[in-house]
Design a protein around this motif. Structure first.
Motif, PDB file in Angstrom:
ATOM      1  N   VAL A  13       8.512   1.576   3.362  1.00  0.00           N
ATOM      2  CA  VAL A  13       7.444   2.377   2.753  1.00  0.00           C
ATOM      3  C   VAL A  13       6.090   2.038   3.367  1.00  0.00           C
ATOM      4  N   ALA A  14       5.340   3.064   3.698  1.00  0.00           N
ATOM      5  CA  ALA A  14       3.947   2.895   4.105  1.00  0.00           C
ATOM      6  C   ALA A  14       3.083   3.690   3.129  1.00  0.00           C
ATOM      7  N   VAL A  15       1.936   3.130   2.792  1.00  0.00           N
ATOM      8  CA  VAL A  15       1.020   3.801   1.869  1.00  0.00           C
ATOM      9  C   VAL A  15      -0.289   4.071   2.599  1.00  0.00           C
ATOM     10  N   VAL A  16      -0.780   5.285   2.508  1.00  0.00           N
ATOM     11  CA  VAL A  16      -2.092   5.606   3.087  1.00  0.00           C
ATOM     12  C   VAL A  16      -2.973   6.219   2.007  1.00  0.00           C
ATOM     13  N   ASP A  17      -4.251   6.063   2.195  1.00  0.00           N
ATOM     14  CA  ASP A  17      -5.202   6.658   1.261  1.00  0.00           C
ATOM     15  C   ASP A  17      -6.389   7.171   2.061  1.00  0.00           C
ATOM     16  N   ARG A  18      -7.045   8.168   1.524  1.00  0.00           N
ATOM     17  CA  ARG A  18      -8.190   8.734   2.262  1.00  0.00           C
ATOM     18  C   ARG A  18      -9.413   7.826   2.175  1.00  0.00           C
ATOM     19  N   VAL A  19      -9.424   6.915   1.200  1.00  0.00           N
ATOM     20  CA  VAL A  19     -10.562   5.991   1.114  1.00  0.00           C
ATOM     21  C   VAL A  19     -10.199   4.669   1.796  1.00  0.00           C
ATOM     22  N   ALA A  20     -11.212   4.027   2.371  1.00  0.00           N
ATOM     23  CA  ALA A  20     -10.976   2.772   3.087  1.00  0.00           C
ATOM     24  C   ALA A  20     -10.837   1.603   2.137  1.00  0.00           C
ATOM     25  N   GLU A  21     -11.428   1.728   0.941  1.00  0.00           N
ATOM     26  CA  GLU A  21     -11.438   0.614  -0.003  1.00  0.00           C
ATOM     27  C   GLU A  21     -11.095   1.140  -1.397  1.00  0.00           C
ATOM     28  N   LEU A  22     -10.169   0.448  -2.071  1.00  0.00           N
ATOM     29  CA  LEU A  22      -9.825   0.831  -3.442  1.00  0.00           C
ATOM     30  C   LEU A  22     -10.737   0.063  -4.383  1.00  0.00           C
ATOM     31  N   MET A  40      21.550   4.238   2.084  1.00  0.00           N
ATOM     32  CA  MET A  40      20.804   4.695   3.245  1.00  0.00           C
ATOM     33  C   MET A  40      19.323   4.364   3.059  1.00  0.00           C
ATOM     34  N   SER A  41      18.739   3.723   4.040  1.00  0.00           N
ATOM     35  CA  SER A  41      17.334   3.360   3.962  1.00  0.00           C
ATOM     36  C   SER A  41      16.480   4.441   4.636  1.00  0.00           C
ATOM     37  N   LEU A  42      15.463   4.870   3.929  1.00  0.00           N
ATOM     38  CA  LEU A  42      14.606   5.938   4.437  1.00  0.00           C
ATOM     39  C   LEU A  42      13.236   5.393   4.837  1.00  0.00           C
ATOM     40  N   ASN A  43      12.568   6.088   5.738  1.00  0.00           N
ATOM     41  CA  ASN A  43      11.161   5.819   6.018  1.00  0.00           C
ATOM     42  C   ASN A  43      10.347   6.724   5.108  1.00  0.00           C
ATOM     43  N   VAL A  44       9.528   6.132   4.254  1.00  0.00           N
ATOM     44  CA  VAL A  44       8.804   6.919   3.265  1.00  0.00           C
ATOM     45  C   VAL A  44       7.304   6.715   3.468  1.00  0.00           C
ATOM     46  N   LEU A  45       6.571   7.808   3.475  1.00  0.00           N
ATOM     47  CA  LEU A  45       5.116   7.737   3.534  1.00  0.00           C
ATOM     48  C   LEU A  45       4.574   8.181   2.183  1.00  0.00           C
ATOM     49  N   ALA A  49       5.635   3.350  -4.402  1.00  0.00           N
ATOM     50  CA  ALA A  49       5.889   2.565  -3.188  1.00  0.00           C
ATOM     51  C   ALA A  49       6.662   1.292  -3.517  1.00  0.00           C
ATOM     52  N   LEU A  50       6.253   0.626  -4.580  1.00  0.00           N
ATOM     53  CA  LEU A  50       6.937  -0.606  -4.967  1.00  0.00           C
ATOM     54  C   LEU A  50       8.386  -0.324  -5.369  1.00  0.00           C
ATOM     55  N   ALA A  51       8.574   0.719  -6.167  1.00  0.00           N
ATOM     56  CA  ALA A  51       9.938   1.055  -6.608  1.00  0.00           C
ATOM     57  C   ALA A  51      10.825   1.421  -5.414  1.00  0.00           C
ATOM     58  N   LEU A  52      10.289   2.175  -4.476  1.00  0.00           N
ATOM     59  CA  LEU A  52      11.075   2.569  -3.296  1.00  0.00           C
ATOM     60  C   LEU A  52      11.383   1.364  -2.407  1.00  0.00           C
TER      61      LEU A  52
END
Ligand SMILES: Cc1cc2nc3c(=O)[nH]c(=O)nc-3n(C[C@H](O)[C@H](O)[C@H](O)COP(=O)(O)OP(=O)(O)OC[C@H]3O[C@@H](n4cnc5c(N)ncnc54)[C@H](O)[C@@H]3O)c2cc1C
Length: 72
Positions: free
Chosen positions: A28-37, A1-6, A18-21
């Motif tokens: 998989v979607a990844v969000v961060d509070r900073v605009a630039e890592l 089963m494929s899930l939508n993961v945030l 994220a990569l493993a999932l």
């Protein structure tokens, strides 16, 4: 089963999760509070559990080419 993961947080932990999932077929979607890592610190210390993860993701060989061993 494929899930939508945030994944919240694009640090080492979040990006690795994220990569493993994604490799398992999840969307998989990844969000961060900073605009630039940006880099922090001088190096990346990877201990035994981290090496296990790198091996599981198939990155251990590539990583070891640019790594230096540290002896206690
Ligand atoms: C000054 C400093 C120097 C360091 N130097 C080294 C070093 O030389 N070598 C080394 O191996 N380790 C070093 N570390 C430790 C290393 O940075 C951490 O072990 C590692 O980053 C932890 O990864 P993480 O993914 O768990 O957390 P983090 O890297 O902290 O990532 C968490 C992410 O989540 C985001 N986030 C947090 N809250 C929210 C929210 N509410 N919504 C959205 N996004 C959010 C943050 O912006 C961040 O990008 C250093 C740490 C610091 C503080």
């Amino acid at each position: 089963m494929s899930l939508n993961v945030l994944v919240i947080g694009a640090g080492m932990g979040g990006l690795t999760a994220a990569l493993a999932l994604a490799r398992r077929g999840h969307r998989v979607a990844v969000v961060d509070r900073v605009a630039e890592l940006r880099p922090v610190g001088a190096a990346i210390s990877v201990w035994s559990n981290g090496v296990k993860i790198l091996k599981a993701l198939g990155w251990a060989r590539r990583w070891s080419r640019s790594a230096a061993r540290c002896s206690a």
